[in-house]
Write a protein that holds these residues in place. Structure first.
Motif, PDB file in Angstrom:
ATOM      1  N   GLY A 127      -2.632   8.720   5.810  1.00 38.36           N
ATOM      2  CA  GLY A 127      -4.091   8.738   5.825  1.00 38.36           C
ATOM      3  C   GLY A 127      -4.746   7.935   4.721  1.00 38.36           C
ATOM      4  O   GLY A 127      -5.973   7.964   4.589  1.00 38.36           O
ATOM      5  N   LYS A 128      -3.944   7.193   3.963  1.00 34.35           N
ATOM      6  CA  LYS A 128      -4.485   6.483   2.806  1.00 34.35           C
ATOM      7  C   LYS A 128      -4.278   4.972   2.844  1.00 34.35           C
ATOM      8  O   LYS A 128      -4.844   4.256   2.015  1.00 34.35           O
ATOM      9  CB  LYS A 128      -3.833   7.009   1.524  1.00 34.35           C
ATOM     10  CG  LYS A 128      -3.983   8.503   1.286  1.00 34.35           C
ATOM     11  CD  LYS A 128      -3.207   8.924   0.046  1.00 34.35           C
ATOM     12  CE  LYS A 128      -3.273  10.424  -0.197  1.00 34.35           C
ATOM     13  NZ  LYS A 128      -2.480  10.825  -1.390  1.00 34.35           N
ATOM     14  N   ILE A 129      -3.467   4.463   3.770  1.00 34.51           N
ATOM     15  CA  ILE A 129      -2.974   3.096   3.640  1.00 34.51           C
ATOM     16  C   ILE A 129      -3.583   2.087   4.599  1.00 34.51           C
ATOM     17  O   ILE A 129      -3.137   0.944   4.657  1.00 34.51           O
ATOM     18  CB  ILE A 129      -1.437   3.068   3.761  1.00 34.51           C
ATOM     19  CG1 ILE A 129      -0.982   3.638   5.110  1.00 34.51           C
ATOM     20  CG2 ILE A 129      -0.795   3.828   2.603  1.00 34.51           C
ATOM     21  CD1 ILE A 129       0.532   3.540   5.331  1.00 34.51           C
ATOM     22  N   THR A 130      -4.618   2.466   5.343  1.00 36.84           N
ATOM     23  CA  THR A 130      -5.289   1.511   6.222  1.00 36.84           C
ATOM     24  C   THR A 130      -6.648   1.138   5.638  1.00 36.84           C
ATOM     25  O   THR A 130      -7.244   1.891   4.865  1.00 36.84           O
ATOM     26  CB  THR A 130      -5.458   2.075   7.641  1.00 36.84           C
ATOM     27  OG1 THR A 130      -6.019   3.391   7.565  1.00 36.84           O
ATOM     28  CG2 THR A 130      -4.112   2.137   8.354  1.00 36.84           C
ATOM     29  N   ARG A 153       0.827  -1.204   0.000  1.00 31.92           N
ATOM     30  CA  ARG A 153       0.000   0.000   0.000  1.00 31.92           C
ATOM     31  C   ARG A 153       0.870   1.267   0.000  1.00 31.92           C
ATOM     32  O   ARG A 153       0.546   2.259  -0.652  1.00 31.92           O
ATOM     33  CB  ARG A 153      -0.940  -0.006   1.201  1.00 31.92           C
ATOM     34  CG  ARG A 153      -2.069  -0.990   1.081  1.00 31.92           C
ATOM     35  CD  ARG A 153      -3.024  -0.667  -0.074  1.00 31.92           C
ATOM     36  NE  ARG A 153      -3.713   0.597   0.171  1.00 31.92           N
ATOM     37  CZ  ARG A 153      -3.649   1.646  -0.620  1.00 31.92           C
ATOM     38  NH1 ARG A 153      -2.938   1.623  -1.741  1.00 31.92           N
ATOM     39  NH2 ARG A 153      -4.307   2.754  -0.322  1.00 31.92           N
ATOM     40  N   GLU A 185       0.946   4.195  -2.959  1.00 30.55           N
ATOM     41  CA  GLU A 185       0.781   5.626  -2.664  1.00 30.55           C
ATOM     42  C   GLU A 185       2.080   6.409  -2.870  1.00 30.55           C
ATOM     43  O   GLU A 185       2.225   7.534  -2.422  1.00 30.55           O
ATOM     44  CB  GLU A 185       0.258   5.807  -1.235  1.00 30.55           C
ATOM     45  CG  GLU A 185      -1.117   5.190  -0.983  1.00 30.55           C
ATOM     46  CD  GLU A 185      -2.201   5.756  -1.883  1.00 30.55           C
ATOM     47  OE1 GLU A 185      -2.054   6.909  -2.339  1.00 30.55           O
ATOM     48  OE2 GLU A 185      -3.202   5.049  -2.130  1.00 30.55           O
ATOM     49  N   LYS A 240     -10.133   3.172   5.115  1.00 24.57           N
ATOM     50  CA  LYS A 240     -10.306   4.206   4.103  1.00 24.57           C
ATOM     51  C   LYS A 240     -11.007   3.679   2.850  1.00 24.57           C
ATOM     52  O   LYS A 240     -11.265   4.428   1.925  1.00 24.57           O
ATOM     53  CB  LYS A 240      -8.935   4.787   3.713  1.00 24.57           C
ATOM     54  CG  LYS A 240      -8.129   5.348   4.888  1.00 24.57           C
ATOM     55  CD  LYS A 240      -8.931   6.384   5.665  1.00 24.57           C
ATOM     56  CE  LYS A 240      -8.086   7.067   6.730  1.00 24.57           C
ATOM     57  NZ  LYS A 240      -7.642   6.156   7.791  1.00 24.57           N
ATOM     58  N   CYS A 241     -11.330   2.383   2.821  1.00 24.54           N
ATOM     59  CA  CYS A 241     -11.959   1.775   1.656  1.00 24.54           C
ATOM     60  C   CYS A 241     -13.483   1.803   1.779  1.00 24.54           C
ATOM     61  O   CYS A 241     -14.025   1.636   2.879  1.00 24.54           O
ATOM     62  CB  CYS A 241     -11.479   0.340   1.484  1.00 24.54           C
ATOM     63  SG  CYS A 241     -12.146  -0.482   0.023  1.00 24.54           S
ATOM     64  N   SER A 244      -5.361  -3.777   2.671  1.00 29.32           N
ATOM     65  CA  SER A 244      -4.627  -2.838   3.524  1.00 29.32           C
ATOM     66  C   SER A 244      -4.642  -3.346   4.958  1.00 29.32           C
ATOM     67  O   SER A 244      -5.522  -4.118   5.340  1.00 29.32           O
ATOM     68  CB  SER A 244      -5.284  -1.441   3.467  1.00 29.32           C
ATOM     69  OG  SER A 244      -5.324  -0.935   2.155  1.00 29.32           O
ATOM     70  N   VAL A 280       1.050   9.942   2.962  1.00 24.05           N
ATOM     71  CA  VAL A 280       0.523   8.580   2.758  1.00 24.05           C
ATOM     72  C   VAL A 280      -0.224   8.012   3.951  1.00 24.05           C
ATOM     73  O   VAL A 280      -1.068   7.130   3.779  1.00 24.05           O
ATOM     74  CB  VAL A 280       1.659   7.605   2.373  1.00 24.05           C
ATOM     75  CG1 VAL A 280       2.379   8.069   1.115  1.00 24.05           C
ATOM     76  CG2 VAL A 280       2.653   7.410   3.513  1.00 24.05           C
ATOM     77  N   GLU A 284      -7.649  -0.884  -2.266  1.00 23.67           N
ATOM     78  CA  GLU A 284      -7.574  -0.299  -0.926  1.00 23.67           C
ATOM     79  C   GLU A 284      -8.005  -1.291   0.161  1.00 23.67           C
ATOM     80  O   GLU A 284      -7.695  -1.102   1.331  1.00 23.67           O
ATOM     81  CB  GLU A 284      -8.444   0.954  -0.839  1.00 23.67           C
ATOM     82  CG  GLU A 284      -7.964   2.113  -1.701  1.00 23.67           C
ATOM     83  CD  GLU A 284      -8.375   1.971  -3.151  1.00 23.67           C
ATOM     84  OE1 GLU A 284      -9.153   1.030  -3.466  1.00 23.67           O
ATOM     85  OE2 GLU A 284      -7.928   2.785  -3.979  1.00 23.67           O
TER      86      GLU A 284
END
Length: 323
Positions: A253-256, A193, A197, A259-260, A287, A251, A284
């Protein structure tokens, strides 16, 4: 240069030399060494530990501990992993899915052996130009039945080693070995992930993490669902990096998994809604539940995500009677 296959072969041979202790079966197909660690053989916790260490290129030991949170008022096992050579171990040895014939054959396969014969188009190209020159190779295959001669020959051809120098470890999704080694992919799940990103992988110093090990079920679909659920809802990775804080902020805030848009559903349901095609599931979703990134340069820590114990409880209690 480090040879991950040289180190991993020693671990594979430990199982071969004492199959009863590790609860595995050893036989040969097309001259290659097959170690059944979870199909006809049951496989044990010690086998699971060694297979996971093989998937870390033989460079780090793993430990089995207790997951720190109760799931449905029950404590489950967890696998605790450390990675000193993160990109090599996680991208080179642990990432699964190797397209042996473009657009046609991509078995659920991993292991250091993919670094012996670098194939054009392999995902590893995104991460590293490492190539292992060792004359032996180790691969793992997630499969519920024995491999055919054609499948084994494909792997012999792909690695380019002599048949007797290839070690294939076989385990079904619904096995102790597979449950542990997939849960241990929490670091690989995070690394991929971070790569998606556009995080600079050269910044990574080390990584460690833990993930709950799902209860075993002898149903491939349910087992596969649980294996993905623990990564998305019950795994935490910690990465130590050296970079500017702004690079992490871009990054984190986007990789867990939270967030999907599909977050909160069991993976089995998501998988079925996308035609039972892994590649149609939103990227996503693959993750980790929680991530902590520690910046060695500034001393600042960044965290994101959360465990979702409710989904894990639902997943662990979903049985063949509910299908």
């Amino acid at each position: 240069m480090i040879s991950v296959n040289e180190k991993a072969v020693k671990l594979a041979e430990k199982m071969m030399h004492d199959p009863e202790a590790y609860k595995v079966k050893v036989y040969s197909i097309c001259g290659a060494n097959i170690i059944d660690a979870g199909v006809e053989a049951s496989g044990g916790w010690e086998a699971a530990k060694l297979v996971t260490e093989i998937l870390f290129g033989g460079l780090n030991e793993i430990t089995l501990e207790t997951f720190p949170e109760r799931i449905g008022d029950v404590y489950y096992n967890a696998v605790h992993v450390h990675s000193d050579h993160v990109v090599l171990q996680q991208a080179g040895c642990n990432i699964s899915g190797w397209e042996l014939r473009p657009g046609k054959y991509a078995p659920v396969l991993a292991g250091p052996g993919r670094t012996v014969a670098r194939k054009a188009g392999d995902w590893l190209e995104k991460y590293s130009d490492y190539s292992d020159k060792y004359h032996k190779a180790v691969l793992t295959v997630e499969k519920g039945t024995r491999m055919s001669e054609d499948e084994v020959q494909d792997l012999i051809d792909a690695t380019g080693v002599e048949p007797q120098d290839l070690y294939i470890i076989l385990a079904a999704s619904g096995s102790t070995v597979c449950s542990v080694e997939v849960a241990a992919r929490i670091l690989e799940q995070t690394l991929h992930r971070m790569t998606e990103e556009k995080f600079n992988l050269d910044n990574i110093i080390e990584a460690h993490g833990f993930c709950v090990v799902p209860p075993v079920v002898k149903d491939d679909l349910i087992a596969m669902g649980r294996l993905n659920d623990v990564l998305m809802y019950g795994g935490q990775s910690t990465f130590t990096v050296d970079c500017e804080d702004s690079e992490i902020e871009a990054v984190i805030g986007k990789i867990t998994s939270d967030k999907c848009s599909e977050y909160g559903n069991m993976f089995q349901k998501i998988y079925q809604e996308h035609g039972c095609d892994f590649y149609k599931v939103p990227m996503e979703m693959y993750s980790p539940a929680k991530v902590l990134i520690i910046n060695q340069r500034t001393g600042k820590s960044f965290k994101a995500g959360e465990f979702n114990l409710a989904v894990l409880e639902k997943s662990f209690n979903y049985t063949v009677n509910d299908k």
